[in-house]
Design a protein around this motif. Structure first.
Motif, PDB file in Angstrom:
ATOM      1  N   GLU A 112       6.469  36.485  15.183  1.00  0.00           N
ATOM      2  CA  GLU A 112       6.365  37.687  16.016  1.00  0.00           C
ATOM      3  C   GLU A 112       7.689  38.436  16.165  1.00  0.00           C
ATOM      4  OE1 GLU A 112       4.477  36.711  19.738  1.00  0.00           O
ATOM      5  OE2 GLU A 112       2.517  37.032  18.823  1.00  0.00           O
TER       6      GLU A 112
ATOM      7  N   ILE B  38       9.040  40.030  13.788  1.00  0.00           N
ATOM      8  CA  ILE B  38       8.956  41.235  12.945  1.00  0.00           C
ATOM      9  C   ILE B  38       8.721  42.437  13.860  1.00  0.00           C
ATOM     10  CG2 ILE B  38       6.453  41.131  12.513  1.00  0.00           C
ATOM     11  CD1 ILE B  38       7.093  41.957   9.582  1.00  0.00           C
ATOM     12  N   THR B  39       9.215  43.607  13.461  1.00  0.00           N
ATOM     13  CA  THR B  39       8.960  44.784  14.298  1.00  0.00           C
ATOM     14  C   THR B  39       7.543  45.295  14.023  1.00  0.00           C
ATOM     15  OG1 THR B  39       9.758  46.392  12.676  1.00  0.00           O
ATOM     16  CG2 THR B  39      11.402  45.463  14.153  1.00  0.00           C
ATOM     17  N   VAL B  40       7.044  46.082  14.951  1.00  0.00           N
ATOM     18  CA  VAL B  40       5.705  46.645  14.784  1.00  0.00           C
ATOM     19  C   VAL B  40       5.664  47.484  13.505  1.00  0.00           C
ATOM     20  CG1 VAL B  40       3.977  48.189  15.794  1.00  0.00           C
ATOM     21  CG2 VAL B  40       5.291  46.644  17.282  1.00  0.00           C
ATOM     22  N   LYS B  41       6.738  48.253  13.270  1.00  0.00           N
ATOM     23  CA  LYS B  41       6.822  49.073  12.059  1.00  0.00           C
ATOM     24  C   LYS B  41       6.762  48.190  10.812  1.00  0.00           C
ATOM     25  CE  LYS B  41       9.853  52.601  11.879  1.00  0.00           C
ATOM     26  NZ  LYS B  41      11.248  53.118  11.871  1.00  0.00           N
TER      27      LYS B  41
ATOM     28  N   ASN C 227      16.394  44.547  11.549  1.00  0.00           N
ATOM     29  CA  ASN C 227      16.005  43.591  12.580  1.00  0.00           C
ATOM     30  C   ASN C 227      17.254  42.872  13.077  1.00  0.00           C
ATOM     31  OD1 ASN C 227      14.481  41.776  14.233  1.00  0.00           O
ATOM     32  ND2 ASN C 227      12.756  41.982  12.832  1.00  0.00           N
ATOM     33  N   ALA C 228      17.060  41.983  14.036  1.00  0.00           N
ATOM     34  CA  ALA C 228      18.192  41.228  14.570  1.00  0.00           C
ATOM     35  C   ALA C 228      18.767  40.322  13.496  1.00  0.00           C
ATOM     36  CB  ALA C 228      17.742  40.386  15.753  1.00  0.00           C
TER      37      ALA C 228
ATOM     38  N   ASP D 184      12.918  54.158  16.963  1.00  0.00           N
ATOM     39  CA  ASP D 184      11.506  54.500  16.866  1.00  0.00           C
ATOM     40  C   ASP D 184      10.727  53.591  17.824  1.00  0.00           C
ATOM     41  OD1 ASP D 184       9.601  55.924  14.567  1.00  0.00           O
ATOM     42  OD2 ASP D 184       8.670  54.240  15.577  1.00  0.00           O
TER      43      ASP D 184
ATOM     44  N   GLU E 299       8.138  52.128  17.344  1.00  0.00           N
ATOM     45  CA  GLU E 299       7.618  50.979  16.587  1.00  0.00           C
ATOM     46  C   GLU E 299       8.712  50.016  16.133  1.00  0.00           C
ATOM     47  OE1 GLU E 299       5.080  52.328  13.411  1.00  0.00           O
ATOM     48  OE2 GLU E 299       3.384  52.350  14.793  1.00  0.00           O
ATOM     49  N   ASP E 300       9.966  50.289  16.516  1.00  0.00           N
ATOM     50  CA  ASP E 300      11.045  49.357  16.166  1.00  0.00           C
ATOM     51  C   ASP E 300      11.079  48.142  17.088  1.00  0.00           C
ATOM     52  OD1 ASP E 300      11.917  50.735  13.959  1.00  0.00           O
ATOM     53  OD2 ASP E 300      13.464  51.846  15.018  1.00  0.00           O
ATOM     54  N   ILE E 301      10.305  48.140  18.159  1.00  0.00           N
ATOM     55  CA  ILE E 301      10.219  46.961  19.018  1.00  0.00           C
ATOM     56  C   ILE E 301       9.553  45.838  18.213  1.00  0.00           C
ATOM     57  CG2 ILE E 301       7.951  47.520  20.038  1.00  0.00           C
ATOM     58  CD1 ILE E 301       9.124  46.503  22.744  1.00  0.00           C
ATOM     59  N   THR E 302       9.936  44.587  18.506  1.00  0.00           N
ATOM     60  CA  THR E 302       9.284  43.493  17.781  1.00  0.00           C
ATOM     61  C   THR E 302       7.906  43.239  18.400  1.00  0.00           C
ATOM     62  OG1 THR E 302      10.149  41.718  19.190  1.00  0.00           O
ATOM     63  CG2 THR E 302      11.533  42.410  17.349  1.00  0.00           C
ATOM     64  N   VAL E 303       7.066  42.563  17.629  1.00  0.00           N
ATOM     65  CA  VAL E 303       5.730  42.236  18.133  1.00  0.00           C
ATOM     66  C   VAL E 303       5.861  41.390  19.401  1.00  0.00           C
ATOM     67  CG1 VAL E 303       3.573  41.037  17.613  1.00  0.00           C
ATOM     68  CG2 VAL E 303       4.727  42.357  15.819  1.00  0.00           C
ATOM     69  N   LYS E 304       6.801  40.440  19.382  1.00  0.00           N
ATOM     70  CA  LYS E 304       7.031  39.596  20.555  1.00  0.00           C
ATOM     71  C   LYS E 304       7.432  40.447  21.757  1.00  0.00           C
ATOM     72  CE  LYS E 304       9.340  35.596  20.058  1.00  0.00           C
ATOM     73  NZ  LYS E 304      10.579  34.836  19.760  1.00  0.00           N
TER      74      LYS E 304
ATOM     75  N   LEU F  94       6.873  43.629  22.301  1.00  0.00           N
ATOM     76  CA  LEU F  94       5.759  44.477  22.755  1.00  0.00           C
ATOM     77  C   LEU F  94       4.789  43.672  23.628  1.00  0.00           C
ATOM     78  CD1 LEU F  94       4.396  47.265  22.638  1.00  0.00           C
ATOM     79  CD2 LEU F  94       3.211  46.528  20.579  1.00  0.00           C
ATOM     80  N   ASN F  95       4.477  42.453  23.192  1.00  0.00           N
ATOM     81  CA  ASN F  95       3.566  41.609  23.976  1.00  0.00           C
ATOM     82  C   ASN F  95       4.142  41.320  25.363  1.00  0.00           C
ATOM     83  OD1 ASN F  95       1.740  41.521  21.892  1.00  0.00           O
ATOM     84  ND2 ASN F  95       2.503  39.580  21.060  1.00  0.00           N
TER      85      ASN F  95
ATOM     86  N   TYR G 257       3.159  54.778  24.572  1.00  0.00           N
ATOM     87  CA  TYR G 257       3.004  53.774  23.510  1.00  0.00           C
ATOM     88  C   TYR G 257       2.688  52.391  24.081  1.00  0.00           C
ATOM     89  CZ  TYR G 257       4.008  51.085  19.287  1.00  0.00           C
ATOM     90  OH  TYR G 257       3.923  50.235  18.221  1.00  0.00           O
TER      91      TYR G 257
ATOM     92  N   HIS H 152      15.858  39.672  20.748  1.00  0.00           N
ATOM     93  CA  HIS H 152      16.860  40.393  19.972  1.00  0.00           C
ATOM     94  C   HIS H 152      16.229  41.458  19.087  1.00  0.00           C
ATOM     95  CE1 HIS H 152      20.251  37.862  21.108  1.00  0.00           C
ATOM     96  NE2 HIS H 152      19.431  36.823  21.057  1.00  0.00           N
ATOM     97  N   ASN H 153      17.077  42.375  18.635  1.00  0.00           N
ATOM     98  CA  ASN H 153      16.624  43.408  17.706  1.00  0.00           C
ATOM     99  C   ASN H 153      17.826  43.905  16.912  1.00  0.00           C
ATOM    100  OD1 ASN H 153      15.079  45.492  16.439  1.00  0.00           O
ATOM    101  ND2 ASN H 153      13.747  45.568  18.229  1.00  0.00           N
ATOM    102  N   ALA H 154      17.565  44.830  16.011  1.00  0.00           N
ATOM    103  CA  ALA H 154      18.642  45.392  15.194  1.00  0.00           C
ATOM    104  C   ALA H 154      19.614  46.159  16.077  1.00  0.00           C
ATOM    105  CB  ALA H 154      18.070  46.324  14.146  1.00  0.00           C
TER     106      ALA H 154
END
Lengths: 280, 280
Positions: free
Chosen positions: A14, A16-19, A113-114, B12, B14-19, B21-22, B51, B112-114
């Motif tokens: 999870e 991975i980004t939504v994009k 990504n991170a 963007d 959609e750059d949030i991760t699936v984790k 977003l949940n 969103y 974390h993210n980019a």
């Protein structure tokens, strides 16, 4: 159409980004870069395939370096993606593949990504106070390189923190299997913080024996980090000597030798002392 | 329950991760850190709310620094999240908020993210060849700081690349509004690559006038980057002089002064020459 390089982040499906997920689901072909053991990041291809609901092809170093044409084949008419643990431009890069795509006039898009390079900030040390990152190689059979020592010393001198990435050995063959030409690989091995700390202590002794004033000592503060970004992440702030005995559990590990620390950095690091209740 | 720090990546929705977003969807309260102009990253709160399908509260510097208790209030019984552009431990940190949470025995988790700090690798320069990151401040009304020059010079001397983050001015008040105590803010302004390059050229002249051999010249190679990670990302590889006239369009910009470049780095940078067809 487009060749996508997609970062998977720090190891959970999870992450991975939504994009990125949307792109993976619509691509014609999806590869995963399997240079570094993706297993050490807790990722196995079948788990990813299940999560994405599609086939994912493992591409090891040989495939990426020698068969990049195969990977890019048809990317001018269909979307093709290469998945990469961390950020596509983190610890390893994919410049070669990107260049080849550009030569073929295939547009390249990157989904960032991170990467461990910024995620280590979670220990409280400020990223802009880090110097050059070093890689600590696993010592094997009398092969004991220590070239990273000079970089650590140089960072220390300037007051910078040093992030030490720790070696992973994958697809290694035993001498017997190698001689017999059997493609049987040993299980992946990874350098732990404790082992890396022990190597640094040996280097320390050798410097002293050579009459060199070492850049750090047994009591130098260190940060050991394991499974950064995971639910079971562990961080410990202790001396180099203590770290050499500290078990941080399963991979992946990395460690930091802090340079000059600011009060807020110390406050945060103190929450990771071995005695403190472990809060990730 | 848990205080979450969630990275939003490079801009963007959609750059949030699936984790991430949940988590956002299940939290009791969600804040967004609005220190740096989130608008410069193309994010506005209403777009995020749409969103995510939930309310998001903007928290500016004052709120985060002075009202952290308010943010953390109830986080021991309910999940609370703070959204941060980039990685939570990227260019700015949130150590203070994390420390306060820990003092209150509230578990802290980080998604974390980019961050721009690793995403800049997309230009082809290897991240491990970067030295200290600098921030270039916008020159205003005769206030012309140049302290970043020394860091650039020091990186150059060692052959390291220098990432220059460029200033953003938000929530600035005109002198009149400030004097009249009117909380009316000027539109956010951001330093462009061209403006930053012009400042560096002025500093260059001043060093020469002072009899100092400057660390770079008008013809030094530079990389200008705009909207990294976006669909309309632009990268240009040219001389400092050329960059001072180059329009890279809307924010956010950053620039790199490369140190010693390896052949593969140069090959990749050459694909971003102003004359080449722009491929992101």
């Amino acid at each position: 159409m487009v060749f996508y390089l997609i970062g998977l982040g720090l190891g959970d499906v999870e992450d991975i980004t939504v994009k990125g997920l949307n792109i993976v689901r619509k691509c014609k072909r999806v590869y995963i870069e399997a240079y570094t053991s993706i297993l050490c990041y807790g990722l196995d291809t079948s788990r990813l395939e299940e999560y994405y609901g599609r086939e994912v092809v493992e591409a090891d170093r040989t495939i990426v370096e020698q068969k990049s044409d195969e990977i890019l084949d048809g990317a001018d008419v269909d979307d093709v993606a290469m998945l990469v643990v961390g950020d596509p431009f983190g610890a390893t890069t994919h410049t070669d593949l990107v260049l080849r795509a550009k030569q073929k006039a295939i547009p390249v898009k990157v989904v960032h990504n991170a990467s461990i390079l910024n995620a280590v900030g979670c220990c409280g040390l400020q990223l802009y106070n880090f110097g050059e990152t070093v890689s600590i190689v696993m010592w094997l059979d009398g092969w004991e390189p220590d070239s990273y020592y000079d970089k650590i010393a140089s960072n220390m001198e300037k007051g910078f923190h040093t992030l030490c990435l720790l070696d992973i050995k994958t697809k290694e063959q035993s001498v017997e299997n190698l001689m017999r030409g059997r493609k049987i690989f040993e299980p992946p091995r990874y350098l732990t913080c404790a082992e890396a700390a022990r190597q640094l202590l040996v280097i320390l002794e050798r410097k002293r024996e050579a009459g060199i004033q070492p850049a750090y000592s047994e009591s130098s503060p260190c940060v050991g980090l394991a499974r950064v970004g995971w639910d079971n992440q562990e961080i410990v702030f202790c001396s180099l000597k203590e770290l050499s005995h500290y078990d941080l559990g399963p991979p992946l590990h990395c460690m930091i030798l802090p340079g000059q620390m600011h009060p807020l950095e110390i406050d945060m690091l103190n929450t990771f002392k071995p005695t403190a209740v472990s809060i990730t």
